[in-house]
Design an enzyme around this catalytic site. Structure first.
Site, PDB file in Angstrom:
ATOM      1  N   CYS A   4       0.856  -1.215   0.546  1.00 21.56           N
ATOM      2  CA  CYS A   4       0.489   0.245  -0.212  1.00 21.56           C
ATOM      3  C   CYS A   4       0.913   1.243   0.047  1.00 21.56           C
ATOM      4  O   CYS A   4       1.642   1.454   0.832  1.00 21.56           O
ATOM      5  CB  CYS A   4      -0.598   0.042   1.590  1.00 21.56           C
ATOM      6  SG  CYS A   4      -1.709   1.310   1.532  1.00 21.56           S
ATOM      7  N   HIS A 100      -8.288   7.595   2.008  1.00 26.89           N
ATOM      8  CA  HIS A 100      -8.461   9.323   2.386  1.00 26.89           C
ATOM      9  C   HIS A 100      -9.359  10.343   2.050  1.00 26.89           C
ATOM     10  O   HIS A 100     -10.379  10.097   0.816  1.00 26.89           O
ATOM     11  CB  HIS A 100      -7.571   9.213   1.106  1.00 26.89           C
ATOM     12  CG  HIS A 100      -7.531   8.601   0.202  1.00 26.89           C
ATOM     13  ND1 HIS A 100      -7.453   7.698  -0.790  1.00 26.89           N
ATOM     14  CD2 HIS A 100      -7.216   9.671  -1.452  1.00 26.89           C
ATOM     15  CE1 HIS A 100      -7.569   7.087  -2.150  1.00 26.89           C
ATOM     16  NE2 HIS A 100      -7.611   8.592  -2.356  1.00 26.89           N
TER      17      HIS A 100
HETATM   18  P1  DGP Z   1      -7.519   8.721  -5.700  1.00 29.05           P
HETATM   19  O1  DGP Z   1      -7.591   8.545  -7.000  1.00 29.05           O
HETATM   20  O2  DGP Z   1      -9.306   9.807  -5.075  1.00 29.05           O
HETATM   21  O3  DGP Z   1      -7.403   7.383  -5.262  1.00 29.05           O
HETATM   22  O4  DGP Z   1      -6.585  10.151  -4.958  1.00 29.05           O
HETATM   23  C1  DGP Z   1      -5.205   9.583  -4.824  1.00 29.05           C
HETATM   24  C2  DGP Z   1      -4.805  10.418  -4.234  1.00 29.05           C
HETATM   25  O5  DGP Z   1      -3.075   9.824  -3.954  1.00 29.05           O
HETATM   26  C3  DGP Z   1      -3.847  11.181  -5.939  1.00 29.05           C
HETATM   27  O6  DGP Z   1      -4.754  12.217  -6.149  1.00 29.05           O
HETATM   28  C4  DGP Z   1      -2.949  11.122  -5.945  1.00 29.05           C
HETATM   29  C5  DGP Z   1      -2.543  10.198  -4.704  1.00 29.05           C
HETATM   30  N1  DGP Z   1      -1.118   9.863  -4.515  1.00 29.05           N
HETATM   31  C6  DGP Z   1      -0.875   8.694  -4.845  1.00 29.05           C
HETATM   32  N2  DGP Z   1       0.482   8.906  -5.011  1.00 29.05           N
HETATM   33  C7  DGP Z   1       0.876   9.890  -4.486  1.00 29.05           C
HETATM   34  C8  DGP Z   1       2.531   9.369  -3.866  1.00 29.05           C
HETATM   35  O7  DGP Z   1       3.293   8.786  -3.949  1.00 29.05           O
HETATM   36  N3  DGP Z   1       2.684  10.747  -2.546  1.00 29.05           N
HETATM   37  C9  DGP Z   1       2.125  11.433  -2.489  1.00 29.05           C
HETATM   38  N4  DGP Z   1       1.849  12.493  -1.950  1.00 29.05           N
HETATM   39  N5  DGP Z   1       0.238  11.648  -3.222  1.00 29.05           N
HETATM   40  C10 DGP Z   1      -0.172  10.660  -3.811  1.00 29.05           C
END
Ligand code: DGP
Length: 114
Positions: A4, A100
């Site tokens: 995850c 989230h």
């Molecule tokens: P969702 O589409 O609602 O599952 O949003 C997931 C969000 O998580 C997306 O806007 C990008 C963010 N995200 C994914 N991987 C990472 C990461 O490694 N670091 C950060 N800061 N955000 C991430």
């Protein structure tokens, strides 16, 4: 959970720009911001989505929503307003399966929700 991404962010295996942290929750900047302020708020315990969070017997879901509201104020978003989103499952276009909540603001957002 081992594979995850958000659990790895909690563990520090993946770097993030943290905005807030306590024993139950972490807030950090989204890697792909959709607004000038785009914060992701997560529980430290792994659960897939809002359904699993709501099914718990504790107050975690309410706690996280309260935290989102507090962060909105702390980030200076309260006066002009902001948007709070949680995507759930396939039709909700959830891409990370660790619950989230997105907090977006800092500019006029479009009126579309889908
Ligand atoms: P969702 O589409 O609602 O599952 O949003 C997931 C969000 O998580 C997306 O806007 C990008 C963010 N995200 C994914 N991987 C990472 C990461 O490694 N670091 C950060 N800061 N955000 C991430």
């Amino acid at each position: 959970m081992d594979d995850c991404i958000f659990c790895k962010i909690i563990d520090g295996q993946i770097p993030s720009t943290k905005v807030y942290e306590d024993d139950r929750a972490l807030a950090f900047l989204d890697i792909n911001p959709q607004a000038p302020t785009h914060i992701v708020v997560i529980p430290k315990a792994h659960m897939r989505n809002i359904l699993e969070c709501a099914a718990r017997e504790d107050d975690l879901l309410g706690y996280l929503m309260g935290l989102v509201a507090q962060l909105a104020k702390d980030q200076g978003l309260a006066d002009k307003g902001f948007r709070v989103i949680t995507n759930c499952g396939e039709h909700g276009a959830q891409s990370v399966e660790h619950f989230h909540i997105h907090l977006l603001g800092g500019a006029q957002l479009n009126g579309k929700m889908g």
